[in-house]
Motif scaffolding. Structure first.
Motif, PDB file in Angstrom:
ATOM      1  N   ASP A  94       3.190  -1.238  27.422  1.00 29.52           N
ATOM      2  CA  ASP A  94       2.172  -0.825  26.814  1.00 29.52           C
ATOM      3  C   ASP A  94       0.764  -0.066  27.161  1.00 29.52           C
ATOM      4  OD1 ASP A  94       2.100  -3.645  26.029  1.00 29.52           O
ATOM      5  OD2 ASP A  94       1.909  -4.716  27.475  1.00 29.52           O
ATOM      6  N   ARG A 123      -3.749  -6.532  18.166  1.00 33.58           N
ATOM      7  CA  ARG A 123      -4.005  -6.539  20.118  1.00 33.58           C
ATOM      8  C   ARG A 123      -4.752  -5.313  20.010  1.00 33.58           C
ATOM      9  NH1 ARG A 123       1.289  -4.749  22.355  1.00 33.58           N
ATOM     10  NH2 ARG A 123       0.061  -5.641  24.337  1.00 33.58           N
ATOM     11  N   HIS A 148      -2.531  -1.311  26.328  1.00 32.78           N
ATOM     12  CA  HIS A 148      -2.923  -2.627  25.853  1.00 32.78           C
ATOM     13  C   HIS A 148      -4.218  -2.964  26.801  1.00 32.78           C
ATOM     14  CE1 HIS A 148      -3.094  -6.966  25.694  1.00 32.78           C
ATOM     15  NE2 HIS A 148      -2.235  -6.628  24.173  1.00 32.78           N
TER      16      HIS A 148
END
Length: 131
Positions: A53, A33, A5
């Motif tokens: 993530d 995202r 992420h």
């Protein structure tokens, strides 16, 4: 290749320090995202810690990316990707152990707080200089 992420990916790059400028890094600006992809040495996925993530892409997975010579605008228009640090043909990739260490440091709450304080201090100082 490690997919992170964006917030965590940028933190990992911060922790890599000077090495972050020498390894190929992609950014994907897709909703909902954004992601950062760090190209790593083969074998990096071995015993990689699980984290929601962070996903290690392994052999057989495909990712279509723009040419390293594409500018940011062209790359994003065609692929939603742009190269933060394009490969230069040297074959240099981030060392697996360096990446694991940077990842662990990026998750450390005390280090995160210190980085945020430092960034805020730089931002505040830069915005509030007196002539």
């Amino acid at each position: 290749m490690l997919r992170l992420h964006q917030r965590l990916g940028l933190t990992v790059l911060w922790e890599l320090g000077e090495h972050a400028d020498t390894v190929p890094v992609l950014e994907e600006h897709a909703l909902p995202r954004p992601w950062v992809y760090i190209l790593a040495q083969p074998g990096t996925a071995d015993s990689w810690p699980l984290h929601p993530d962070a996903v290690m892409l392994t052999h057989g997975e495909e990712l279509t990316v723009p040419s390293p010579r594409a500018d940011g605008i062209t790359g994003v228009q065609q692929h939603t990707f742009l190269w933060r640090t394009a490969p230069i043909g040297s074959g240099d990739l981030v060392d697996a152990e360096q990446l694991r260490k940077a990842f662990a440091q990026a998750l450390d709450a005390d280090r995160q707080a210190a980085r945020i304080r430092a960034a805020r201090a730089v931002f505040f100082h830069g915005r509030h200089r007196h002539p």
